[in-house]
Write an enzyme that holds these catalytic residues in place. Structure first.
Site, PDB file in Angstrom:
ATOM      1  N   SER A  69       9.602  -4.114  -2.276  1.00  0.00           N
ATOM      2  CA  SER A  69       8.686  -4.587  -3.400  1.00  0.00           C
ATOM      3  C   SER A  69       7.639  -5.650  -3.493  1.00  0.00           C
ATOM      4  O   SER A  69       7.247  -5.588  -4.930  1.00  0.00           O
ATOM      5  CB  SER A  69       8.808  -3.725  -4.035  1.00  0.00           C
ATOM      6  OG  SER A  69       9.634  -2.177  -3.498  1.00  0.00           O
ATOM      7  N   TYR A 195       0.567   0.205   3.665  1.00  0.00           N
ATOM      8  CA  TYR A 195       1.927   0.195   2.949  1.00  0.00           C
ATOM      9  C   TYR A 195       3.320  -0.634   3.432  1.00  0.00           C
ATOM     10  O   TYR A 195       4.304  -0.967   3.032  1.00  0.00           O
ATOM     11  CB  TYR A 195       1.995   1.062   2.328  1.00  0.00           C
ATOM     12  CG  TYR A 195       3.031   1.130   0.035  1.00  0.00           C
ATOM     13  CD1 TYR A 195       3.064   0.768  -0.809  1.00  0.00           C
ATOM     14  CD2 TYR A 195       4.030   1.875   1.157  1.00  0.00           C
ATOM     15  CE1 TYR A 195       4.240  -0.167  -1.856  1.00  0.00           C
ATOM     16  CE2 TYR A 195       5.075   1.426  -0.130  1.00  0.00           C
ATOM     17  CZ  TYR A 195       4.867   1.222  -1.197  1.00  0.00           C
ATOM     18  OH  TYR A 195       6.369   0.771  -2.246  1.00  0.00           O
ATOM     19  N   TYR A 246      11.491  -2.509 -11.365  1.00  0.00           N
ATOM     20  CA  TYR A 246      11.975  -1.361 -11.873  1.00  0.00           C
ATOM     21  C   TYR A 246      13.139  -0.425 -13.400  1.00  0.00           C
ATOM     22  O   TYR A 246      12.501  -0.544 -13.758  1.00  0.00           O
ATOM     23  CB  TYR A 246      13.473  -0.292 -10.490  1.00  0.00           C
ATOM     24  CG  TYR A 246      13.544  -1.199  -9.370  1.00  0.00           C
ATOM     25  CD1 TYR A 246      12.519  -0.539  -8.998  1.00  0.00           C
ATOM     26  CD2 TYR A 246      13.689  -1.951  -9.611  1.00  0.00           C
ATOM     27  CE1 TYR A 246      11.554  -1.139  -7.723  1.00  0.00           C
ATOM     28  CE2 TYR A 246      13.583  -2.809  -7.386  1.00  0.00           C
ATOM     29  CZ  TYR A 246      12.496  -1.909  -7.035  1.00  0.00           C
ATOM     30  OH  TYR A 246      12.558  -2.482  -5.325  1.00  0.00           O
TER      31      TYR A 246
END
Lengths: 310, 310, 310, 310
Positions: A69, A195, A246
């Protein structure tokens, strides 16, 4: 410079002091075999200053790990390059978001517009946008990282990318939901392919710290050219601070106090504007998905340097 | 039989009396061009009795229309054939469900297990199950319908199926979400292909009424063989009554009072157990997605015949 | 009549046969001490016919138990009495609803209008409406039940009502949420007081079956006067079938197949239109909150009598 | 000191320059008459430095306005005073939260534990906690504010408090929902009474800036005593930055870049750690509920002073 070196040596010592007895803690991401097999005892930590210096500690500051991420920060920067990013904010909001439980619900409720570019649906929009802009989202990302690190060889790990794709049905669901609202412009399989590739790029702490330095330089790349306007750089840092870790962004804001972006590969990239970037890596994750040792190291870093924004 | 004929002629007259001035009302489904182009003034109505008689009215009782969600009743019956359906209830619940606003949310919250087989995610599970059982879900469905109607030519409209697929991103999102929970067993694109095909089968009112007669015959097909046990037939009728008409099931239970299943093609199939099936069709839909004239016709039918279950 | 008696004696025997070995199963409601202390081994079952006959079995067909949610049927009928109920449907929908997990969410999303009058928020609206109409909701309810059962002494159990109030914060939350949307017209504490009282009325199976007979008589009370129009009676029966047994309405529609309303006191009231009412009671509940033995008894009843609507 | 004065005079001029043509923009909160009647053209702006200086501009830096949600920062500080606040974090999380649409849903899903103390349910928990600690939540708050401002007369506006209570059903619903999970310890009406009172305290910009100075002094009150540990002060600032401005926290983090808390009375309190506090007020709100002119003034302030954390 030798003063600086002494200073940073002290910082690194304090970081190692704090982290040492916790190495190996946490749970290595195990949803794909390629991540599950990483040695949980590895740890690396690097500081890259805007003056071009690099200070590292830990046995694995040059060991490569999966970007995951953290790639979301770089694709967002590329979409905003040269001040061109205003369109993206019509397709993704920039508000903090509880992410743990209701990503699909929120997306459904808000007509396919994700809350911010650091959660998966938002990052998929960014990748889609970059793909439209350049024709090759992951290639453009790789090019940036290779240029900034000086390593022409940085690349995606194809095994990881294939495994991500193999366990990527939830991301597919998110992408098709956004597509049903008209908020994905390229074919969904292409967007997902880029992605999964961008997430599987591998870097070391030193490479990551160097690659992200433009965020500490108000948007300027290593050659002095402007990737981002100073204003857009601030925008990205604000998004990182409020949404980069997150469902623990509030906790990170307090404990670390500088903009961070984490990945389930165990890495975290942090930025001290005008001064340096910090990259920390330890594969063991806490229950929110952030690296236990990397978070601890960053906390020690801001304690010692006093660079928390609060 | 002539008494019957007189009786049903009176019923048909009462239905037409009620419907006549409302033909053309409602809004034809327009999410794909093939449905949008249907003439809104068409109307058909057919009663097929368990004795083998057929009574029809309206100018278009033999005009074919798109089966759409009515296909869900037939695939469910096929999955349960011969008492073999117990497995399916581990993968889909059988409780009524507000469907309009939160299908994805509910599915996410309940770990990928849909509320009932009449909403889209539940029907996708049924199609997936039938595909696993038979290797050809839509072929098995077509075979059943051809056999029961006596028309070997019943088939999917490929243009409709292609358009459904082209606008099917929300169904893709639902399917991949369930796949992420392990509740889709075949490749998602295959399941969707069969699903879009089954929805695009075209039938007339007379064909639909005849094809569904096994539901009025406690599970027995036209050749006397058992497709469903009487108990499983009751199960399907209960699911139809409580979940068969989108977010208007409560209203239908009251107004019509017998098990119904509607589709956005404008058709509705209704069942009077032990006695007959009724198929009504009018392309104009109300805001819940049910045909205005078909619903009105069924209401007149139960008023006149007194066969409402309440 | 003696034929009838023989017939119903056979039905009662079949019911007891089915239930006998299961008496004591399930879990007695324990959120308030007054319910928790009920003997789990009690069981009663009564059939009241439209001809005025009463047939009972079980040792406790005359033991009183707490009406709880079954009261919702009676308050709804009172609000609709004399055809006056059209206003209520502007304040509560009549669609089935998954109730278990998201009552508040749904209510928030749908602007304070509950899905149907059988779930708690919907029943609060009905009580509020009845309070506005009469000035005394629980008094009006008690009067109806006393008149129909012929027992002037039927009343709320004040200890139960006080305990319900003491553990009623979730109902308070629901009521204030609806009030914030303007959908509660009386002071919230008054509405709740009447609601807790109505739930705590105690009746026996024989009394409950007799009190509900107007539902089997198309709306006519024991003295022949009309409480409800036939059409409104059907409306209530449809609401019972689709929404009367919490999150098991689909299962009940299949297994029992006639309109039922259950309460956490362990009672269930069922209606066979034109013929009879059935009241069953056993305190042990299944995980959905319905009585294990009462549900089983009703299933046996419809199996033997063939009066399932499917 | 005169250098400082020159500096701050320049800052104030820049602020007024930016704001001047926008005074009167936005929509005054109108859910209660007492707020709706405020003159939309008023504006005030004050800087209180840790050195004890006060610099103000606008015609209304000494006009009192309704504290509203800004009170949440002060009650939170009081609950955490002397390092005693660890218990509160078992009852409320500290993560950012989309607040606009799903407060009840999130609270229901997360078992009555609010996401953070800046949204209404979280603030109700804090008030409940303070009430348990002190026996008089609003009295304790008033005492702190009187002491820090040096004005013994600061008090709640009883008309405003009564109106808040009169339109407070949604807050009642939130409080009772939390009570149903055991997360409210005092009687709900008492908690709400204190909550409505705390929101209705009136202050001027100068008073607000002075009252909040302990947040810029690492937790030290005006008399040098410690209200909060430095660590807990950072905690509160982090919560303000990530959650202090309703559903615009991400936007504020970027545009203003320092910890802020806003209220629907039109005030905003901002903190520059170690240096000063800033209070801005203009009654016209944007669609997220933040003051248009106060936000603009703070943006000008950080632009000119360069004190954004990014």
């Amino acid at each position: 410079m030798s003063d600086d070196r002494d200073y940073y040596t002290g910082v690194l010592d304090a970081v190692m002091e704090r982290v040492r007895t916790h190495i190996g803690e946490g749970r290595v991401a195990d949803y794909i075999p390629e991540l599950a097999s990483v040695d949980p005892d590895e740890f690396g930590f690097s500081i890259a200053t805007v003056d071009g210096e690099m200070y590292s500690t830990g046995d694995h500051a040059r060991t490569r790990f999966s970007l995951q991420s953290i790639s979301k920060v770089f694709t967002l920067a590329l979409v905003m390059r040269g001040g061109s990013g205003s369109d993206i904010w019509k397709r993704v909001h920039r508000e903090p978001s509880g992410n743990a439980f209701n990503s699909l619900h929120q997306l459904e409720f808000e007509n396919g517009v994700p809350r911010n570019p650091m959660i998966n649906p938002g990052a998929l929009i960014v990748t889609d946008h970059l793909l439209s802009d350049t024709g090759d989202a992951v290639g453009t990302l790789r090019e940036l990282m290779c240029r900034e690190t000086g390593d022409p060889d940085l690349h995606a790990d194809n095994l990881v990318a294939a495994s991500e794709s193999g366990s990527g049905d939830r991301n597919r669901s998110l992408a098709y939901l956004m597509a049903s609202f008209g908020n994905i412009h390229n074919p969904v399989p292409d967007v997902l392919e880029h992605y999964f590739q961008q997430c599987s790029i591998t870097v070391s702490c030193e490479e990551l710290a160097r690659a992200g330095l433009f965020l500490a330089r108000h948007g300027r790349l290593s050659d002095g050219s402007e990737l981002l306007t100073p204003s857009d750089t601030r925008r990205i840092l604000a998004v990182m601070l409020t949404c980069g870790t997150y469902d623990a962004a509030g906790e990170f804001a307090y404990r670390v106090g500088i903009p961070c972006k984490s990945g389930v590969g165990g890495g975290i990239l942090a930025v001290v504007p005008g001064r340096c970037t910090v990259a920390a890596w330890g594969p063991g994750l806490d229950e929110k998905g952030n690296s236990v040792t990397a978070a601890m190291a960053l906390e020690a870093f801001t304690d010692v340097t006093g660079c928390s924004v609060f």
